[in-house]
Design an enzyme around this catalytic site. Structure first.
Site, PDB file in Angstrom:
ATOM      1  N   SER B  73     -14.045   1.462  28.883  1.00  0.00           N
ATOM      2  CA  SER B  73     -13.772   2.875  29.127  1.00  0.00           C
ATOM      3  C   SER B  73     -15.026   3.532  29.728  1.00  0.00           C
ATOM      4  O   SER B  73     -15.592   2.999  30.690  1.00  0.00           O
ATOM      5  CB  SER B  73     -13.348   3.540  27.812  1.00  0.00           C
ATOM      6  OG  SER B  73     -12.634   4.709  28.042  1.00  0.00           O
ATOM      7  N   ASP B 324      -2.404   0.501  30.759  1.00  0.00           N
ATOM      8  CA  ASP B 324      -3.398   1.530  30.460  1.00  0.00           C
ATOM      9  C   ASP B 324      -3.405   2.604  31.552  1.00  0.00           C
ATOM     10  O   ASP B 324      -3.623   2.300  32.722  1.00  0.00           O
ATOM     11  CB  ASP B 324      -4.782   0.852  30.396  1.00  0.00           C
ATOM     12  CG  ASP B 324      -5.915   1.834  30.188  1.00  0.00           C
ATOM     13  OD1 ASP B 324      -5.652   2.990  29.836  1.00  0.00           O
ATOM     14  OD2 ASP B 324      -7.079   1.400  30.367  1.00  0.00           O
ATOM     15  N   HIS B 349      -5.827  -0.613  27.253  1.00  0.00           N
ATOM     16  CA  HIS B 349      -7.213  -0.137  27.382  1.00  0.00           C
ATOM     17  C   HIS B 349      -8.213  -1.118  26.757  1.00  0.00           C
ATOM     18  O   HIS B 349      -8.207  -1.343  25.569  1.00  0.00           O
ATOM     19  CB  HIS B 349      -7.318   1.236  26.722  1.00  0.00           C
ATOM     20  CG  HIS B 349      -8.442   2.078  27.226  1.00  0.00           C
ATOM     21  ND1 HIS B 349      -8.688   2.300  28.567  1.00  0.00           N
ATOM     22  CD2 HIS B 349      -9.401   2.780  26.566  1.00  0.00           C
ATOM     23  CE1 HIS B 349      -9.739   3.090  28.709  1.00  0.00           C
ATOM     24  NE2 HIS B 349     -10.193   3.398  27.519  1.00  0.00           N
TER      25      HIS B 349
END
Lengths: 389, 389
Positions: B73, B324, B349
């Site tokens: 991320s 995601d 993710h």
């Protein structure tokens, strides 16, 4: 740059580094304390350049126009670092006399003063020996008030000198800076000087009768640097104005730009050692900060520069002239097909960036020709890449 | 990382990002104002990492040990940017679910919510339609006090809700986050959830009789996210604790991390537009600063990423799972032989960074296997380079 810009159809943009010239973020308070000086860093300066270039291209409707960055000395370091950190903003860099390896223990700490000494020695052994001999004589003479008064007369100082060490620094600056700007043509970079000023200084020294006072000889040589035009009535030996606007450099040297330098026994200057501790204490006293001695190599690299640049860098010209004492901290060998070292044996501090003159020797004409040729190749490659997108 | 470190004989180092977790430079005053928050930037964080890694290697007498950086991320963005800015410090980066192209106008602004919607639609059209229908019904019902009281009961809120929009955000967060963490195995990343939670949510919705209240359906689905373990007696709908310690992210979003997002008509969420102006006013009110909307692409690039990374980057794995919603802002195609995109159709993710489990499907086992293989190649190459020096 003025000479070659028309050939490229280029717009020249001079970006002033924050905290130099007119660029004072806090006006007259800018140099007041660490609170205001804290924003004076090379990293912030590079970010300024990135923002200015990107935004300028947007405003000029020229987002796809290739940008090549130029710089000499500290500006040359910035140019090469900018290319490494912002390859999406500049397609290449000409880094002239950029001592990016003058940090940590990468380059021998004595290299700067050793080169100055070699420059003088290469002109005449007598010249070198006279300068090497002057420091003890100076200290001896300046050890009492009468001697200082006498020295003040000899050196034609504007005010009576109270510290012989300041006189020594003043002399030394003349020799050091003259080595840096030992250009093959008359120039007015730091001071007005004739062509090959080191040779001229040594001629002055060598012309004295052998038995003459070494201090007279040294002063006469230094006068070439401080008074070539002959219009100085007296000399401000103990400081005075800062003609080069280096007000911010002290801060940078006490924070990130820590370039340890020592004077070896082989030098024509009095031996001098460097201690990180003493340096740090001095910076703490003066600026209330301690230097970060490994910061530059952490941020920009430097150790194993060959390996790192070969794999991750491209389109940088490192140009150097070997008369320049800063050259020893520069990149002096080709690293890859697009990281090129252009070295001239007789060149001095960023000579290639100076305007062409009719008296330029062939070797600097050739160095500049190669630079132009290489930059044309970068732009051709860039245009090809753009066309494919 | 825990699974593979022994295979590499690697030391794992988790570096905490300044202003998150325990790393508060000004203690409890750290988030007080722009004066203290000003030092919370991605650039400063990267510099922290460079200093920590360099200094740690020195202290461990392991200056030549190769370092690979990992992140998911925002951490994945940092990993890839670190490799670009500090190639002399890290020999490679695994950037998992790193939406480095979610800035400026590089990626369509609706892509995030479009992907969430597609995830639900791919499970069942009815599920998608129910969620799409709930927002108007919610607004209608929540337009008066009686309705809000009734909704508070339905949603089992801990306190009576005073704003229907907060209820909408609470519902929406459940669907959005579940799409992000739509893992193929039971997991507890944001919340405790079963395998394939989007499918499970849609099963819940699809199990209701056709005529049942859409609000009941939506709440039941959201309960999977907020209360899968069944131990929540009531729900803190209007804010409450920040379980993920994202206190600093609001600042980053209002300064450099400006990722414009809109909701299109095709989405299952109510349409929403984005305005730089309104966003800027909000940030000015809240933090007394205005966002720098082009800063990230100026600092790290992003436009023409293929061209730039191909020429100046190497040794980066961009991994993404297409379930995601952040994947659309990631690098989804190989850029060069050493800038590799590893994409799984069913991944979510930063799934690859999660610990291996016995129930992992073959495609994620394979993705992780490739990552290990690629990293071994980086290290082999590095060791060869080192040996030649």
């Amino acid at each position: 740059m003025f000479d070659i810009a028309p050939d490229f159809g280029a717009l020249l943009v001079f970006i002033e580094h924050r905290y130099y010239g007119e660029s004072k973020p806090f006006g007259n308070d800018s140099y007041k304390s660490a609170d205001t000086l804290g924003y004076l860093t090379s990293t912030q300066a590079l970010a300024d350049f990135a923002i200015l270039i990107t935004s300028l291209k947007q405003n000029l409707s020229a987002v796809d126009a290739p940008v090549v960055v130029f710089g000499g000395s500290y500006g040359g370091m910035l140019a090469s670092w900018f290319r490494l950190k912002y390859p999406h903003v500049a397609i290449g860099a000409l880094a002239s006399s950029a001592p990016i390896l003058q940090f940590d223990d990468i380059t021998p700490w004595s290299s700067f003063d050793d080169t100055v000494s070699q420059d003088f020695k290469s002109e005449s052994l007598n010249c070198f020996s006279v300068i090497k001999a002057v420091w003890d004589v100076l200290d001896e003479k300046g050890s009492n008030e009468t001697g200082l008064l006498e020295l003040s007369k000899t050196f034609r100082t504007c005010k009576t000198v109270h510290s012989v060490s300041r006189l020594g620094l003043w002399l030394r600056a003349a020799f050091t800076t003259t080595a840096m700007v030992d250009y093959p043509t008359p120039a007015n970079f730091m001071m007005n000087l004739p062509a090959y000023p080191v040779k001229e200084m040594c001629k002055i020294i060598d012309t004295f009768p052998a038995g003459a006072d070494v201090i007279d000889k040294a002063f006469a040589a230094a006068s070439l640097y401080y008074n070539y035009t002959g219009d100085q009535k007296c000399f401000e030996v103990e400081g005075g104005d800062d003609p080069h606007g280096l007000h911010g450099w002290g801060w940078q040297a006490c924070t990130e730009m820590v370039m340890p330098m020592i004077v070896s026994n082989e030098s024509m200057f009095p031996p001098f050692s460097f201690s990180y501790e003493n340096n740090s204490e001095g910076c703490l006293t003066y600026y209330r900060v301690r230097p970060r001695i490994h910061w530059i190599t952490t941020e920009y690299g430097g150790h194993n520069i060959d390996k790192v640049l070969k794999r991750f860098g491209s389109n940088i010209i490192f140009s150097n002239g070997m008369r320049d004492p800063w050259s020893r901290g520069g990149v002096l060998k080709n690293i890859s097909s697009s990281i090129i070292a252009l070295v001239t044996e007789k060149g001095a501090h960023h000579l290639d960036l100076r305007s062409a003159t009719k008296d330029d020797p062939e070797w600097v004409v050739e160095q500049r020709r190669q630079e132009v040729e290489i930059m044309h190749a970068w732009i051709d490659q860039y245009n090809k890449d753009i066309a494919q997108m």
